[in-house]
Write a protein that holds these residues in place. Structure first.
Motif, mmCIF file in Angstrom:
data_model
loop_
_atom_site.group_PDB
_atom_site.id
_atom_site.type_symbol
_atom_site.label_atom_id
_atom_site.label_comp_id
_atom_site.label_asym_id
_atom_site.label_seq_id
_atom_site.Cartn_x
_atom_site.Cartn_y
_atom_site.Cartn_z
ATOM 1 N N ALA A 202 0.796 -1.234 0.000
ATOM 2 C CA ALA A 202 0.000 0.000 0.000
ATOM 3 C C ALA A 202 0.826 1.281 0.000
ATOM 4 N N ALA A 203 1.988 1.267 -0.663
ATOM 5 C CA ALA A 203 2.823 2.465 -0.795
ATOM 6 C C ALA A 203 2.821 2.888 -2.264
ATOM 7 N N TYR A 204 2.493 4.147 -2.522
ATOM 8 C CA TYR A 204 2.312 4.625 -3.890
ATOM 9 C C TYR A 204 3.144 5.879 -4.133
ATOM 10 N N TRP A 205 4.026 5.766 -5.123
ATOM 11 C CA TRP A 205 4.799 6.928 -5.585
ATOM 12 C C TRP A 205 3.960 7.698 -6.592
ATOM 13 N N THR A 206 4.069 9.018 -6.554
ATOM 14 C CA THR A 206 3.382 9.833 -7.547
ATOM 15 C C THR A 206 4.216 11.059 -7.894
ATOM 16 N N ASN A 207 4.046 11.524 -9.123
ATOM 17 C CA ASN A 207 4.734 12.712 -9.620
ATOM 18 C C ASN A 207 3.669 13.754 -9.944
ATOM 19 N N VAL A 208 3.658 14.835 -9.175
ATOM 20 C CA VAL A 208 2.649 15.874 -9.386
ATOM 21 C C VAL A 208 3.202 17.049 -10.164
ATOM 22 N N GLY A 209 4.347 16.850 -10.830
ATOM 23 C CA GLY A 209 4.926 17.895 -11.664
ATOM 24 C C GLY A 209 6.047 18.620 -10.968
ATOM 25 N N SER A 210 5.713 19.457 -10.000
ATOM 26 C CA SER A 210 6.741 20.221 -9.292
ATOM 27 C C SER A 210 7.387 19.400 -8.185
ATOM 28 N N LYS A 211 6.736 18.296 -7.795
ATOM 29 C CA LYS A 211 7.247 17.465 -6.716
ATOM 30 C C LYS A 211 6.935 16.005 -6.991
ATOM 31 N N GLU A 212 7.645 15.145 -6.272
ATOM 32 C CA GLU A 212 7.284 13.740 -6.212
ATOM 33 C C GLU A 212 6.971 13.396 -4.758
ATOM 34 N N HIS A 213 6.068 12.441 -4.571
ATOM 35 C CA HIS A 213 5.675 12.053 -3.219
ATOM 36 C C HIS A 213 5.621 10.534 -3.115
ATOM 37 N N LEU A 214 5.758 10.056 -1.884
ATOM 38 C CA LEU A 214 5.376 8.690 -1.548
ATOM 39 C C LEU A 214 4.266 8.787 -0.519
ATOM 40 N N ARG A 215 3.138 8.117 -0.821
ATOM 41 C CA ARG A 215 1.989 8.074 0.086
ATOM 42 C C ARG A 215 1.791 6.616 0.479
ATOM 43 N N TRP A 216 1.832 6.349 1.759
ATOM 44 C CA TRP A 216 1.917 4.968 2.235
ATOM 45 C C TRP A 216 0.853 4.751 3.301
ATOM 46 N N VAL A 217 -0.188 4.015 2.974
ATOM 47 C CA VAL A 217 -1.260 3.738 3.931
ATOM 48 C C VAL A 217 -0.828 2.599 4.844
ATOM 49 N N MET A 218 -0.919 2.825 6.157
ATOM 50 C CA MET A 218 -0.422 1.860 7.135
ATOM 51 C C MET A 218 -1.548 1.366 8.029
ATOM 52 N N PRO A 219 -1.503 0.089 8.456
ATOM 53 C CA PRO A 219 -2.632 -0.518 9.165
ATOM 54 C C PRO A 219 -2.642 -0.323 10.676
ATOM 55 N N GLU A 220 -1.558 0.166 11.261
ATOM 56 C CA GLU A 220 -1.454 0.217 12.723
ATOM 57 C C GLU A 220 -2.409 1.274 13.303
ATOM 58 N N PRO A 221 -2.889 1.083 14.535
ATOM 59 C CA PRO A 221 -3.693 2.102 15.206
ATOM 60 C C PRO A 221 -2.954 3.436 15.254
ATOM 61 N N GLU A 222 -3.706 4.523 15.142
ATOM 62 C CA GLU A 222 -3.097 5.849 14.985
ATOM 63 C C GLU A 222 -2.121 6.183 16.106
ATOM 64 N N GLY A 223 -2.498 5.968 17.351
ATOM 65 C CA GLY A 223 -1.624 6.328 18.461
ATOM 66 C C GLY A 223 -0.310 5.584 18.438
ATOM 67 N N GLN A 224 -0.358 4.277 18.203
ATOM 68 C CA GLN A 224 0.861 3.478 18.155
ATOM 69 C C GLN A 224 1.744 3.889 16.977
ATOM 70 N N LEU A 225 1.109 4.152 15.840
ATOM 71 C CA LEU A 225 1.881 4.527 14.661
ATOM 72 C C LEU A 225 2.557 5.879 14.849
ATOM 73 N N LEU A 226 1.853 6.830 15.445
ATOM 74 C CA LEU A 226 2.461 8.137 15.701
ATOM 75 C C LEU A 226 3.647 8.021 16.644
ATOM 76 N N ASP A 227 3.516 7.194 17.677
ATOM 77 C CA ASP A 227 4.644 6.986 18.594
ATOM 78 C C ASP A 227 5.858 6.447 17.844
ATOM 79 N N ALA A 228 5.642 5.438 17.010
ATOM 80 C CA ALA A 228 6.749 4.814 16.282
ATOM 81 C C ALA A 228 7.365 5.786 15.286
ATOM 82 N N LEU A 229 6.544 6.520 14.568
ATOM 83 C CA LEU A 229 7.073 7.501 13.617
ATOM 84 C C LEU A 229 7.849 8.599 14.340
ATOM 85 N N ALA A 230 7.378 8.977 15.520
ATOM 86 C CA ALA A 230 8.088 10.005 16.294
ATOM 87 C C ALA A 230 9.472 9.512 16.713
ATOM 88 N N ARG A 231 9.571 8.245 17.114
ATOM 89 C CA ARG A 231 10.881 7.687 17.484
ATOM 90 C C ARG A 231 11.841 7.762 16.298
#
Length: 311
Positions: A202-231
């Motif tokens: 569920a990770a998708y690269w896209t090119n919007v012209g002036s920028k490129e992005h990666l958008r990655w949908v993750m299954p973990e509960p929001e609170g746990q995922l935010l903690d891990a991303l913060a670390r």
């Protein structure tokens, strides 16, 4: 000068009755006056994570909200197991579903019904299309009420997703015509180049012209995922490639989708190994039992403030 005393009027309910401002007994979380006590009966009950339990939940959220043009065969179970159904991000005219001349059913994901539970609404449209003998579009004009959800109709198999450069799949089985070509060209002009990574889900690269992005949908509960991303963010371990940056995240259908800004020219292929490595680092961060440090809490607050809710 004395202060004027103020009193708050409280709505009292008779014994055994529910007050208008009390929680509705149905469990919706709404006040009674806005739910079963509202004129006309109950308001639609909002389902926060409607696609939970489906084998490809994260990809379904991405196809519904982030990916312009993609398809996937949708395997059914039960009495409809022999029917051919194609899941599509978008259909011509934004139709909820279509029955093709071949009898195949196409189900559109990027449709908003506003009846509270997208899974139930998609199932209602799908069943309507499966029961329609003539080719043509299928819609959902009113709240379908009680009924099966998409999880009840779909086989327990991961989706086989194909990301397209445009909407040529709309007309692949139709004769060429200048009218179709013009409509297709107009639709394709709105499509940003997009690819799905193969090393992670569920990770998708896209090119919007002036920028490129990666958008990655993750299954973990929001609170746990935010903690891990913060670390990982505080330790500077959230960069996928040089000069990339985790800039925020979308929230859709109960899941978070972190978004990275990428240097122009990165492309999807260059992200495969870094994304796989990041997935391993994220798993370690998710398993970390210690409380966040002050620096990590600050990083978490910063990430939480850069969320955009889509649905």
């Amino acid at each position: 000068m004395g202060k004027r005393s103020r009193t708050r009027s409280r709505e009292q309910a008779a014994d055994g009755e529910v007050g208008p401002r009390q929680p509705c007994p149905c469990g919706s979380g709404r006040r009674y006056k806005h739910c079963h006590g509202a004129p006309g009966g109950a308001a639609p009950v909002f389902v926060q994570r409607p696609l939970e339990g489906m084998p490809s939940e994260c990809d379904l959220v991405a196809l519904r909200e982030l990916v312009p043009a993609a398809t996937a065969p949708l395997p059914l179970t039960g009495e409809h197991a022999d029917r051919s159904v194609q899941l599509c991000t978008l259909l011509p005219g934004a139709a909820p579903a279509m029955v093709r001349e071949s009898g195949e059913v196409w189900l559109g994901l990027q449709v908003v019904h506003n009846f509270g539970d997208p899974s139930r609404d998609l199932a209602a449209v799908l069943l309507e299309a499966l029961g329609q003998s003539e080719a043509g579009p299928v819609g959902l004009g009113s709240d379908p009420g009680e009924g099966p959800r998409l999880q009840d109709l779909v086989a327990d198999e991961p989706l086989r997703i194909t990301v397209h450069d445009g909407f040529d799949y709309w007309v692949a089985d139709l004769p060429d015509s200048s009218e179709l070509a013009a409509a297709l060209e107009q639709a394709n002009d709105q499509v940003d180049p997009t690819d799905r990574l193969t090393s992670v889900e569920a990770a998708y690269w896209t090119n919007v012209g002036s920028k490129e992005h990666l958008r990655w949908v993750m299954p973990e509960p929001e609170g746990q995922l935010l903690d891990a991303l913060a670390r990982l963010h505080e330790a500077d371990r959230d960069r996928l490639v040089p000069d990339s940056r985790l800039v925020g995240m979308f929230r859709a259908h109960g899941l978070l989708a972190p978004v990275w800004d990428l240097p122009v020219g990165t492309g999807a292929e260059a992200l495969e190994e870094p994304a796989e490595r990041f997935a391993k680092d994220l798993a370690e961060a998710l398993a970390e039992p210690a409380d966040l440090t002050a620096e990590q809490r600050s990083a978490r607050n910063g990430l939480a403030n850069r969320q955009v809710t889509i649905r």
